[in-house]
Design an enzyme around this catalytic site. Sequence first.
Site: not given
Ligand SMILES: *Cc1c(COP(=O)(O)O)cnc(C)c1O
Length: 414
Positions: A226, A132
């Site tokens: 989530k 991500f």
């Molecule tokens: C959803 C997700 C995030 C989200 O990060 P935030 O700081 O909460 O916006 C980060 N890494 C992964 C792998 C995710 O799936």
Amino acid sequence: MQPVMLADAAQADDLDPLRHLRERFVLPDGVIYLDGNSLGALPVGVAEAVDDAVRRQWGTDLVRSWTSAGWWEAPLRIGDRIASLVGAHPGSVVVSDSTSVDLFKLVVAGVRLSRARPGPRRTVIVVDDATFPTDRYIVDEAARLLGMQVRAAAPDDASSLDDQVALAVFCHVDFRTGVLYDLPAVTRALHEVGALALWDVCHSAGAVPIGLASAGVDLAVGCSYKYLNGGPGAPAWAYVAPALQGGIDSPLPGWNSHREPFGMQQVFAPVDGIGRLRTGTPPMLSMIALEAALAAFDGVRIEDVRRRSLELTALMIDAVDEYLADVVEVVTPRDPAGRGSQVSLRHPEAYPIVQALIERGVVGDFRAPDIIRLGLAPLYVSRQDVVLAVQALATVIGSEEFRAPRFSARATVT
Ligand SMILES: *Cc1c(COP(=O)(O)O)cnc(C)c1O
């Protein structure tokens, strides 16, 4: 293969020992919600808990609530509740900040832990090459501050590991494809080269047994909004193996992680334990929402959640094979051991297809460049939902209704 029939799905739903869990959620009529891996549905009781937090705890009890309502201890108390869902010991999870911020703390703390070990200084942080994006941005920036190199590799690519690696940051489930990596095996491989394992379990917490303690994971971060259903912007959580907690040196200390927070001293002295990863005042309304939301898991074994999740994803893949063979590509592995709780489908027109599907009440999401992502949150998605959703998808694509111009206008959030 047996034809995938709605009636069979309904019958199997009736026999499922977890069928009652859907009643623990407030879901709108006429919506099939397949985006619980982005924003989990609203659990029953959360609205009341937040209302009480606002009117009574804040409105009436005011500042006394830090003690009387247990606000101060909430990050550790809720952390213990999450620990029970991710295979961690009590006292090894703290709820704080966002995933991005917790990741920053743990990447820096992990490199510092590595540097405190005997042997030559290691210079590399390995990061999941399909991670991500926020994880990549954070790792790159932490590496820049620390004078480390970043090496991008897939979690199962052992060739990326050598005695230069201080730390690897890997995702348990790939958010795009739904691939589930073998967390215990990858953790072992990291330990064999003397590296620390930092897992991002945003897409597995609440849907897949993780076994952080039994796998010997060093550090982990996860999301709460989530599959844990904590609500929009719910604070994230961080895990540190008990044996490593004494060596944690956070790059974002704050008065909440001070040994004597109300001593108001100019010199920082860290508290013992996982509370060391706290920084400032937590968002209490979101904390309270998250704590109430976790009641949806009361009495539920994560192994049973996994069993149901695998039945749902298998059914969806079967239905796609039946209704959409040669029309979309199933990206998510067919091997149950290799997939999380989503099914990702590839189609060049994925964006307008998802928009047309949403107009029909089937809410999934789009991930660039060409993925239709359907998350199957096992607590509230049913087999009937799965079959109806795939039938709707077949209609949207077969009728070409997705070609209407209104479905191609890009929204800010996809
Ligand atoms: C959803 C997700 C995030 C989200 O990060 P935030 O700081 O909460 O916006 C980060 N890494 C992964 C792998 C995710 O799936």
